[in-house]
Design an enzyme around this catalytic site. Structure first.
Site, PDB file in Angstrom:
ATOM      1  CD  GLU A 194      89.480 -27.156  -7.882  1.00 27.69           C
ATOM      2  OE1 GLU A 194      89.068 -27.100  -9.057  1.00 27.69           O
ATOM      3  OE2 GLU A 194      89.092 -26.370  -6.995  1.00 27.69           O
ATOM      4  CE  LYS A 223      89.279 -23.986  -3.843  1.00 24.53           C
ATOM      5  NZ  LYS A 223      87.808 -24.025  -3.858  1.00 24.53           N
ATOM      6  CE  LYS A 252      87.891 -25.391 -11.509  1.00 23.09           C
ATOM      7  NZ  LYS A 252      87.543 -25.172 -10.118  1.00 23.09           N
ATOM      8  CD  GLU A 292      83.332 -21.203 -12.864  1.00 24.04           C
ATOM      9  OE1 GLU A 292      84.067 -22.176 -12.640  1.00 24.04           O
ATOM     10  OE2 GLU A 292      83.438 -20.118 -12.278  1.00 24.04           O
ATOM     11  CG  ASN A 337      81.682 -21.617  -9.256  1.00 22.71           C
ATOM     12  OD1 ASN A 337      81.410 -22.203  -8.204  1.00 22.71           O
ATOM     13  ND2 ASN A 337      82.759 -20.881  -9.401  1.00 22.71           N
ATOM     14  CD  GLU A 369      82.638 -25.314 -12.281  1.00 23.87           C
ATOM     15  OE1 GLU A 369      82.816 -25.518 -13.479  1.00 23.87           O
ATOM     16  OE2 GLU A 369      82.939 -24.239 -11.733  1.00 23.87           O
ATOM     17  CB  SER A 370      81.607 -24.243  -5.813  1.00 27.05           C
ATOM     18  OG  SER A 370      82.630 -23.810  -6.647  1.00 27.05           O
TER      19      SER A 370
END
Ligand code: IGP
Length: 267
Positions: free
Chosen positions: A54, A56, A116, A165, A186, A216-217
């Protein structure tokens, strides 16, 4: 008001301004002239754990994460390290991203690109496709069932692949009922912004076979990739660790290598 509602309020204000400046009809014309979207399924389903890297710059929980002067360069490094796809945060207020970042990334790489953002209307799907996105994030917690169903359908109808998500087992069934073929779990709670590392292992077993499972994350390194793969992850989506790490290309390559370990058999 939770963090998600705050973010959505800002997103709706910015969206209203763009809708005044660029009529939907114009976006639809632009969509006619972009290259066809790439199908991300083969790379996400390939052997080993696929890595979505990503772009970011900032996050609501941590503020500024990294100066990213040239998102195209960063995406190129990610791709060279073996990223299956690139995620570009396009939300401006909290994540310091933009659709222009996505346009630049799209020109720089040949792998699929994910928009995103906090998508609440079809207008944003046309924006995404006009900018060259192949995938879009749709957040179950930000949408009603009807909105989610309509946005999934509309995304698919213009060639976009939705990554839907969820944050909990209950949201998994809403995602499945809406027709999701890729579900992202997530680990960051969007109300409190806390990461709970157990979220994926608790939630993934409820995702039916045949649907791509994305963690995710909060993925910090190769060790986390191995743990998540053991819990059933087909894909990991990583931002902060890569933008704050020493070298994005090696950062991705190390994650890819961890996920390619022969002891980790994907179902
Ligand atoms: O930076 P991290 O912890 O590696 O997380 C990346 C990604 O999962 C995160 O940016 C994200 C997941 N879902 C979102 C929804 C909106 C904005 C951002 C996100």
């Amino acid at each position: 008001m939770g963090a998600l509602d705050d973010i959505l309020a800002g997103v709706r204000e910015d969206l209203a301004l763009r809708q005044e400046q660029v009529p939907l009809q114009l976006l639809k014309e632009r969509v006619q002239h972009v290259d066809d979207a790439l199908d991300p399924m083969p790379v996400l389903r390939g052997p080993g754990v696929a890595v979505i890297a990503e772009v970011k710059r900032a996050s609501p929980s941590k503020g500024a994460l990294a100066e990213i002067g040239d998102p195209a360069w960063l995406a190129g490094e990610y791709a060279a390290g073996g990223a299956a796809a690139i995620s570009v945060l396009t939300e401006g207020r909290r994540f310091s991203g933009s659709l222009d970042d996505l346009v630049r990334v799209r020109r720089a790489v040949e792998v699929p690109v994910l928009r995103k953002d906090f998508i609440v209307t079809a207008y944003q799907l046309f924006e995404a496709r006009a900018a060259g996105a192949d995938l879009v994030l749709l957040i179950v917690a930000a949408l009603t069932d009807d909105e989610l169903i309509c946005l999934v359908e509309r995304a698919v109808s213009i060639g976009l692949t939705p990554l839907v998500e969820v944050h909990s087992p209950e949201e998994v069934s809403r995602a499945v009922d809406a027709g999701a073929r890729i579900i992202g779990v997530n680990a960051r709670n969007l109300q409190t912004l806390e990461v709970d590392p157990t979220t994926f292992a608790r939630t993934a077993p409820l995702i039916p076979d045949g649907i791509v499972r994305v963690a995710e994350s909060g993925v910090r390194g190769p060790h986390d990739v191995i743990e998540l793969a053991r819990s059933g992850a087909d894909v990991v989506l990583v931002g902060e660790a890569l933008v704050t790490g020493r070298d994005p290309r090696t950062g991705v390559a190390d994650l890819v290598a961890a996920g390619a370990h022969p002891a980790l058999h994907k179902s």
